[in-house]
Design a protein around this motif. Structure first.
Motif, short mmCIF file in Angstrom:
data_model
loop_
_atom_site.label_atom_id
_atom_site.label_comp_id
_atom_site.label_asym_id
_atom_site.label_seq_id
_atom_site.Cartn_x
_atom_site.Cartn_y
_atom_site.Cartn_z
N LEU A 169 0.81 -1.21 0.00
CA LEU A 169 0.00 0.00 0.00
C LEU A 169 0.84 1.26 0.00
N LYS B 200 -0.70 4.63 -1.64
CA LYS B 200 -1.38 5.48 -0.66
C LYS B 200 -0.65 5.40 0.68
N GLU C 16 -0.68 7.29 3.21
CA GLU C 16 -1.48 7.65 4.37
C GLU C 16 -2.28 6.45 4.88
N LEU C 17 -2.72 5.60 3.91
CA LEU C 17 -3.46 4.41 4.32
C LEU C 17 -2.51 3.34 4.87
N GLN D 283 -2.06 3.89 8.50
CA GLN D 283 -3.18 3.43 9.32
C GLN D 283 -3.15 1.92 9.47
N LEU D 284 -2.78 1.28 8.37
CA LEU D 284 -2.69 -0.18 8.43
C LEU D 284 -1.64 -0.60 9.45
N ILE E 240 -0.74 1.04 12.06
CA ILE E 240 -1.30 1.26 13.40
C ILE E 240 -2.16 0.07 13.80
N ALA E 241 -3.06 -0.30 12.85
CA ALA E 241 -3.97 -1.41 13.16
C ALA E 241 -3.17 -2.68 13.50
N ALA E 242 -2.15 -2.95 12.68
CA ALA E 242 -1.35 -4.15 12.91
C ALA E 242 -0.67 -4.08 14.28
N VAL F 106 -1.55 -2.39 16.94
CA VAL F 106 -2.53 -2.54 18.00
C VAL F 106 -2.90 -4.00 18.19
#
Lengths: 320, 137, 65, 173
Positions: B29, B33, B35-36, B39-40, B42-44, B46
């Protein structure tokens, strides 16, 4: 009094806003309607033999132009377009000549702004006056006149002279019809008649087919200039009589002479209130001088349209 | 909590697998993108953290029982735990930010974490000082 | 909370990227930006809820109230 | 699980369908504009050389204009023949309004045709031909523009439709 076919032949072609008014007003007239005059922003006028009247907004007749309906720009344009069957371009020649012919041979005079090109009218735009002249067939209108125009079973070349609106065209139409059909009581057999109907007024042609009764042996050349039309008829259709409305130009005179040389009798009309009037027009004066016409008929409106004032024997006058 | 019944060696496979997968998706990604991608990540992060949280809970429990046995003051023990939590969160935030290229903000976050830890530690420091002063008397 | 979330975010990201490219090729750069923005916001919502859960978990674990 | 799959399929299909519809509009617009051009070209011939009256001219224009534009021109001819005191321009305007749902013309395209309404049949041959040719030129320009838009947007809307369907499924999953 409503003329015959008024609804179908006239009202269909008038702006819907005016049809109801005209129907009511025409019914209220004391005599058959002769002309409808629609002028933009001016009173709507009806003409009948012996007078005229204006149409009030409620469809009643009024003598006061101030209280009359005033058709607007849209009424005029719409009526014009409807009369041209939405195809002004298809009647270009007619519009250039300032008229349109409706089904049934009713003639509509046009007035507006002329667009000229090299001194000739190219077309009329912004039509601001319409004069619908209701054509009336009067079979037998020529009954009284015809015996004077026949000698020894032969039809004599005749010029009908009359001021406008004196029934000249009506008379011409009935003469053509009777000549074409033949009149046994006068010993006249049916003659082949060629009619040049430049303004589609006499035969009221629609797509080339006469809408008026012009007799069984009549060929109509519709919308053709008279001089050329007369020549064409003489050359191609072997008529025994040629008829034309409103002659007066030099080339008309030449064509008439041509017809006479070919042994064809001529029936024509001319504007004028008397023989003197006609003599003042060079082309016609020349025709009269050489004795092209044997009979002249003077018409007037004195006792309604179609009053025969006099029948002149021109042959005798010239001889004398 | 699934981790409660899980064994150590199995868990490590799960965690590494998750990490690799996340890494691949993130790098895929990042080209289009970024910026995405952040976020990915961050999710990973977390998710990995949460997987480990059950274990951390056990550790905390052990520490708590030790503290009761040592007759330590409960308030002090709570403060220590809080400090650990704050350190974790501040570190996590700072890591993400520096990942996203925001080094300056990352240092500020770390700074804030340190200051809050200092503030929380004040009663303990005071207690220690008290104890020392008593010994000296 | 499982791997699905990772796939979902990655999927949205890829779709948004493709859509933005297509829009850009068609000369609709602005709409492309819009799509990207919406994508970022949607993913942000997912990540924010996740983060919220995470913080709550940490707080519960270390007794930080 | 099956239900979920069906739902997901529907969720993908609906935006895809919308996307294809929009793409199809872009595909149809140049065709319709071309149809109107063919129709008007026949109208020019009818007016210029045949001086054919308007209803007949419209009808033969309709035959040359292809399905969509043809239907509108034929409808205008029918309205004109039905009478009721309307002009050819009004007949065409009414016909266009009636078919508005089924044509893919933009307001600008309709504007080109609308410029004809007040003059259609209302002047001499020369003038008619001039107006019709002007409309033809403008339609040709509009067609070129429509073809360009088609090239750019037809595929894009298909992609965007399908992709937004997929995105929706992912987000809702």
């Amino acid at each position: 009094m409503l003329p015959e076919g008024f609804e179908r032949e006239i009202l269909t072609y008038v702006s819907p806003r005016l049809t109801g008014l005209l129907r009511r007003a025409a019914e209220a007239l004391p005599a058959p309607l002769e002309e409808i005059r629609i002028r933009q922003d001016r009173p709507l006028q009806l003409v009948y033999p012996g007078g005229d009247a204006f149409v009030a907004p409620d469809g009643r007749l009024t003598a006061d132009p101030g209280r009359a309906v005033r058709p607007d720009h849209d009424d005029l344009q719409r009526t014009f377009q409807l009369m041209a069957r939405g195809s002004v371009y298809a009647w270009e020649e007619e519009v250039r000549g300032g008229f349109l012919t409706l089904e049934g041979g009713h003639r509509v005079g046009l007035c507006g702004r002329a667009v000229t090109e090299a001194g000739r009218i190219r077309t009329l735009t912004q039509v601001a006056s319409l004069n619908i002249r209701i054509a009336r067939e009067v079979p037998g209108a020529a009954d009284g006149l015809l015996p004077h125009l026949v000698r020894g079973g032969r039809f004599l070349s005749t010029l009908l002279i009359s001021p406008p609106q004196a029934g000249k065209t009506t008379l011409l139409r009935d003469l053509v019809r009777q000549l074409s059909a033949g009149v046994p009581r006068l010993g006249l057999r049916g003659l082949k008649v060629g009619l040049v109907d430049e303004r589609s007024e006499v035969a009221g042609c629609l797509r080339g087919v006469p809408q008026r009764d012009v007799g069984p042996r009549t060929d109509v050349l519709d919308g053709c200039p008279k001089a050329e039309g007369l020549m064409l008829l003489i050359r191609a259709l072997s008529p025994e009589v040629v008829a034309a409305d409103e002659i007066g130009r030099p080339e008309d005179a030449t064509a008439v002479m041509e017809a006479l040389h070919a042994g064809v009798a001529v029936l024509a009309t001319a504007h004028g209130s008397g023989l003197a009037d006609v003599r003042r027009r060079p082309a016609l004066a020349e025709l009269l001088r050489v004795g092209a016409f044997e009979r002249a008929v003077l018409l007037s409106r004195r006792r309604g349209p179609g009053t025969v004032e006099a029948v002149l024997d021109l042959a005798r006058e010239v001889v004398a | 909590m699934p981790a409660a019944r899980g064994e150590g060696p199995v868990e490590i496979v799960q965690i590494v697998g998750l990490g690799l997968l996340a890494g691949m998706l993130i790098s895929l990604l990042r080209q289009h993108k970024p910026e995405l991608a952040m976020q990915l990540s961050i999710a990973a992060g977390v998710m990995l953290f949460v997987l480990m949280m059950a274990k951390v809970l056990r550790v905390v429990e052990v520490m708590q029982s030790l503290a009761t046995r040592a007759a330590l003051e409960q308030a002090h023990m709570d403060t220590v735990l809080k400090i650990i939590g704050i350190a974790y969160i501040a570190d996590f935030g700072a890591q993400v930010l520096s990942d996203a290229g925001e080094k300056a903000v990352a240092t500020k976050v770390e700074m804030a974490g340190k200051i809050i830890i200092m503030l929380l530690a004040v009663p303990i420091i005071l207690g220690v000082l008290d104890a020392i002063l008593k010994l000296l008397e | 909370m499982d791997v699905q979330l990772l796939f979902r975010i990655a999927g949205v990201g890829i779709i948004v990227a493709v859509m933005a490219t297509v829009l850009k090729q068609a000369g609709k750069d602005e709409q492309g930006q819009m799509v990207t923005l919406v994508g970022v916001l949607v993913v942000l919502m997912m990540v924010v809820t996740l983060l919220g859960k995470f913080f709550n978990l940490v707080k519960a674990t270390f007794g930080m109230y | 699980m099956t239900l979920k799959l069906v739902g997901a399929a529907l969720t993908v299909l609906a935006p895809s369908w919308i996307g294809f519809q929009i793409a199809a509009r872009y595909g149809r617009r140049p065709v319709e504009l071309r149809g109107f051009q063919n129709g008007l070209a026949v109208l020019v011939t009818e007016v210029e050389y045949g001086a054919t009256p308007m209803p007949d001219a419209l009808r033969s224009a309709a035959r040359a204009a292809g399905p969509v534009a043809g239907a509108i021109l034929a409808d205008a001819a029918r309205r004109l023949e039905a009478g009721g005191g309307i002009t050819p321009g009004e007949a065409l305007s009414d016909a266009l309004a009636e078919h508005r749902g089924s044509v893919c013309l933009t307001p600008a395209d309709e504007e080109i045709l609308a410029a004809l309404f007040p003059v259609l049949g209302a002047s001499d041959r020369h003038d008619q031909v001039r107006h019709l040719r002007l409309a033809l030129d403008r339609l040709a320009a509009a067609e070129a523009e429509a073809a360009d838009e088609r090239r750019r947007y037809e595929r894009m809307y298909r992609y965007v439709g399908v992709l937004s369907g997929l995105a929706l499924v992912l987000i809702l999953m």
